[in-house]
Structures are given as C-alpha cells and as structure tokens.
Design a protein around this motif. Structure first.
Motif, short mmCIF file in Angstrom:
data_model
loop_
_atom_site.label_atom_id
_atom_site.label_comp_id
_atom_site.label_asym_id
_atom_site.label_seq_id
_atom_site.Cartn_x
_atom_site.Cartn_y
_atom_site.Cartn_z
N LYS A 95 0.84 -1.17 0.00
CA LYS A 95 0.00 0.00 0.00
C LYS A 95 0.89 1.23 0.00
N LEU A 96 0.64 2.15 -0.90
CA LEU A 96 1.43 3.36 -0.97
C LEU A 96 0.83 4.37 -0.01
N LEU A 97 1.54 4.66 1.04
CA LEU A 97 1.04 5.60 2.03
C LEU A 97 1.20 7.02 1.52
N GLY A 98 0.27 7.87 1.88
CA GLY A 98 0.30 9.25 1.40
C GLY A 98 1.14 10.16 2.26
N THR A 99 2.28 9.71 2.67
CA THR A 99 3.09 10.53 3.57
C THR A 99 3.92 11.56 2.84
N ASN A 115 15.78 12.90 1.04
CA ASN A 115 16.03 11.88 0.01
C ASN A 115 15.39 12.27 -1.32
N PRO A 116 15.99 11.88 -2.43
CA PRO A 116 15.48 12.30 -3.74
C PRO A 116 14.13 11.71 -4.11
N VAL A 117 13.80 10.51 -3.61
CA VAL A 117 12.51 9.92 -3.96
C VAL A 117 11.37 10.77 -3.41
N VAL A 160 8.95 -7.42 5.16
CA VAL A 160 10.20 -6.67 5.22
C VAL A 160 9.90 -5.24 5.65
N SER A 161 10.66 -4.74 6.61
CA SER A 161 10.43 -3.37 7.07
C SER A 161 11.33 -2.40 6.32
N VAL A 162 10.79 -1.21 6.08
CA VAL A 162 11.54 -0.07 5.57
C VAL A 162 11.14 1.13 6.41
N ASN A 163 11.96 2.17 6.40
CA ASN A 163 11.62 3.33 7.23
C ASN A 163 10.47 4.14 6.64
N THR A 164 10.34 4.12 5.31
CA THR A 164 9.27 4.84 4.63
C THR A 164 8.79 4.01 3.45
N ILE A 165 7.52 3.72 3.42
CA ILE A 165 6.95 3.00 2.29
C ILE A 165 6.86 3.94 1.08
N ALA A 166 7.07 3.39 -0.10
CA ALA A 166 7.13 4.16 -1.35
C ALA A 166 8.35 5.07 -1.32
N GLN A 199 13.06 5.02 -1.18
CA GLN A 199 14.22 4.43 -1.83
C GLN A 199 14.50 3.01 -1.36
N GLY A 200 14.09 2.69 -0.15
CA GLY A 200 14.34 1.37 0.38
C GLY A 200 13.56 0.30 -0.35
N ASP A 201 12.24 0.43 -0.38
CA ASP A 201 11.44 -0.65 -0.95
C ASP A 201 11.59 -0.78 -2.46
N ILE A 202 11.74 0.35 -3.18
CA ILE A 202 11.85 0.20 -4.64
C ILE A 202 13.18 -0.45 -5.03
N THR A 203 14.23 -0.20 -4.26
CA THR A 203 15.51 -0.85 -4.60
C THR A 203 15.55 -2.30 -4.12
N ILE A 204 14.86 -2.60 -3.03
CA ILE A 204 14.76 -4.00 -2.60
C ILE A 204 14.00 -4.81 -3.65
N MET A 205 12.90 -4.26 -4.13
CA MET A 205 12.13 -4.98 -5.15
C MET A 205 12.92 -5.16 -6.43
N GLU A 206 13.68 -4.14 -6.82
CA GLU A 206 14.47 -4.26 -8.04
C GLU A 206 15.59 -5.28 -7.86
N ALA A 207 16.21 -5.32 -6.69
CA ALA A 207 17.23 -6.34 -6.42
C ALA A 207 16.64 -7.74 -6.50
N MET A 208 15.40 -7.89 -5.99
CA MET A 208 14.72 -9.18 -6.09
C MET A 208 14.46 -9.55 -7.54
N ALA A 209 13.97 -8.57 -8.31
CA ALA A 209 13.68 -8.84 -9.72
C ALA A 209 14.94 -9.26 -10.46
N LYS A 210 16.05 -8.62 -10.19
CA LYS A 210 17.32 -8.98 -10.84
C LYS A 210 17.76 -10.39 -10.46
N ALA A 211 17.36 -10.82 -9.26
CA ALA A 211 17.72 -12.17 -8.81
C ALA A 211 16.72 -13.23 -9.27
N GLY A 212 15.71 -12.81 -10.05
CA GLY A 212 14.73 -13.75 -10.56
C GLY A 212 13.59 -14.04 -9.60
#
Length: 325
Positions: free
Chosen positions: A3-7, A98-100, A150-156, A158-171
């Motif tokens: 869920k993308l929080l509106g923070t 953060n830039p995101v 998996v916990s991140v400090n802020t949903i939506a 830099q943490g979660d989008i890079t974790i998901m991309e790392a997972m995608a790269k790992a198949g």
C-alpha cells in the motif's frame, strides 16, 4: 504488493506533515553561524538527525558557509517527507532529504527544486544501508525475501523500490513482499521479536545489527544503482527564483562543505557523540556516506524509472523540471 502511504503528497495531509518539523537544532547540539558577520544572509536549513547531517555542522564550525556570506539556521525534521511542505510554504528555505520524496512531491504538484547534491551510497565494499535477517531465518539471499514481511523506514521510498528491483534482478517475485513501515531505530528490536522477517537498516543500526550476529541479506543500493544519491538539497521554486544570487552562493558553500567533509571524515565522526548523542566508540568506527555537491542526474533518472516500475508514480519525473542547474 504494497500500500502506498500518502506521507509524501501535497494537499491536506501536507499540513499534518508540516507539524513534524520543529525549530531548533537536529539533536540539541547544533549551532547557527550567527555572530560572525552582521551582513550575513540567513538561510534556514532543515535536516534530519542522521550521521550525514553532521557535515552541515562541520561546515558551520569551519566557517565555510560564512565564507560565502551565509548564516545557517538549522531546523529539525522527522524525515525527508515531513520537510517537503515546510520548504514549499517557506518555513524552511532549504532542506536536506532523500530524492525519492522530493521527486514524488513534485509529481504531486509541490513546487520544489533540487539545487545540489549532498550524499551518496558507497558503490563497492560495505555499504551504508542493507537488508538484515535473523541468522536462523532461512533468508540467505535477496531472492529468499519472496513472500516475506520486510520493514523499511518509509513506504514508497528508496528502500522498498531498490529491494524490489534487487529481487527482480535475482529472478524473484517482488510483488510477493509485504512491506511494513518501521523506523530505523526500532527495526532491530522488531526483527528480534519476529514482527518482521527482514529489516532494511541504515547506519549506525546496520553495523550494530551485524555485530549482534544477524545475517546480511543484501546491499540493495549496490545491487540496483551503485553509489546512488541518498540525500539532496532542495528548495521551493519560488524561493530559488526570487533569490538567484543567494541560491548560487549556497550551492557553492555546500559544494565546499561536501568536499571538506569527504576528505575529513574523522572530523565528522568526532562530532557524532554530541551531534547525535552517539557512543564515542561506535562513532569512531562508523561507516559514512560519500559527500558530494554534484547532482547525479543519471542515477536520479534511474531512480525515477524505478518509481514508475514499482508504481510510486504514474510516469517518469521530468528532471528538467526538478533540477535547478
């Protein structure tokens, strides 16, 4: 997926976010550069209480901002998202965040400009953030995060989008992860209570968790965009347009501060016991981010593309509209 929080959006919630920004020092130990020269121009800068922010204090202490005719008044923020409306409404002139969060806010209509780079992750070796799991969890690699919480400090962010991309790269299937929002200081305890299967941590919490015997799952920044910008300096477009000379001088000062901080990391570590009330022994060996005033446009473009891929925004952010060159 998540869920993308509106923070980090504009509108009514921005008022609530603004309440998260308070006047005064980041940790109660910061000082302004006032009293050096009555002709100095004041710039109110928001920062969050993390190790990279100490470079600002170092710049104040060394007179690098005053050298450029600027007096820095620090304000504290609970996070990058909370400072966005403060900058947009003029409560802060500049914030370090953060830039995101900044790009997301621009996509939602806030008038913000990235005016300078600030800090970056480490492209090789140990990094300043990473995902950690309990040693007996069975989670060995980033692919093992499938179906996990998996916990991140802020949903939506830099943490979660890079974790998901790392997972995608790992198949692995990134859509299978359940992300939960837990502040960095609280995440290690929640991991040990098994309220999360893995936690994303920044320094000093990452080093502390690894020293406690927990397992490093991935350096998600290095697996996706090595050396990516972690913090940038941003201001409102209106303030930047009305104060072009001051903005240029602030950028020049911050570039000098960044260069000094990068080549004098021991001086940053020496500030941390008072700046963050950190244990001196921990501060002395702390891994620090890289500092640079350069705006890494290529990495920001890649981050923007990940924001689209993982549905943080609908379309890529136009960096020409975000970056003030």
């Amino acid at each position: 997926m998540k869920k993308l929080l509106g923070t980090m959006v504009a509108g009514g919630l921005a008022v609530a976010l603004l309440a998260g920004c308070g006047s005064g020092s980041v940790s109660g130990a910061l000082q302004t550069s006032a009293g050096v020269d009555t002709d100095l121009r004041k710039v109110t800068v928001g920062a969050i209480p993390i190790a990279p922010s100490a470079a600002l204090q170092l710049g104040i202490d060394k007179g690098l901002f005053a050298k450029h005719g600027i007096e820095i008044e620090m304000q504290s923020g609970q996070g990058g998202a909370s400072m966005l409306p403060a900058v947009s409404t003029g409560t802060m002139n500049v914030a370090i965040g953060n830039p995101v969060s900044t790009m997301l806010a621009v996509s939602k209509g806030l008038d913000l400009k990235i005016i300078s780079g600030y800090s970056h992750s480490l492209a090789t070796g140990d990094d300043i953030t990473g995902v950690v799991a309990l040693k007996d969890s069975g989670i060995e690699t980033v692919a093992d995060l499938e179906g996990k919480k998996v916990s991140v400090n802020t949903i939506a962010g830099q943490g979660d989008i890079t974790i998901m991309e790392a997972m995608a790269k790992a198949g692995a299937d990134p859509s299978s992860v359940e992300f939960t929002e837990i502040a960095f200081p609280d995440a290690p305890a929640q991991l040990e209570k098994r309220n999360a299967d893995a936690v994303w941590l920044a320094q000093p919490f990452l080093s502390q968790a690894l020293e406690a015997g927990h397992h490093l799952v991935t350096y998600n920044y290095q697996e996706t965009i090595p050396g990516q910008p972690t913090l940038v300096a941003f201001a409102s477009g209106k303030w930047a347009e009305e104060n072009p000379e001051l903005v240029a001088d602030f950028k020049a000062a911050l570039a000098e501060v960044s260069d000094y901080a990068e080549s004098h990391q021991d001086e940053i570590r020496a500030l941390l016991p008072t700046f963050l009330k950190m244990d001196p022994e921990l501060a002395d060996g702390l891994l620090l981010e890289s500092h640079s005033g350069e705006i890494d446009r290529d990495s920001l473009q890649k981050i923007s593309e990940l924001m689209v891929k993982y549905k943080v925004v609908d379309k890529p952010v136009d960096l020409d509209q975000v970056i003030l060159d």
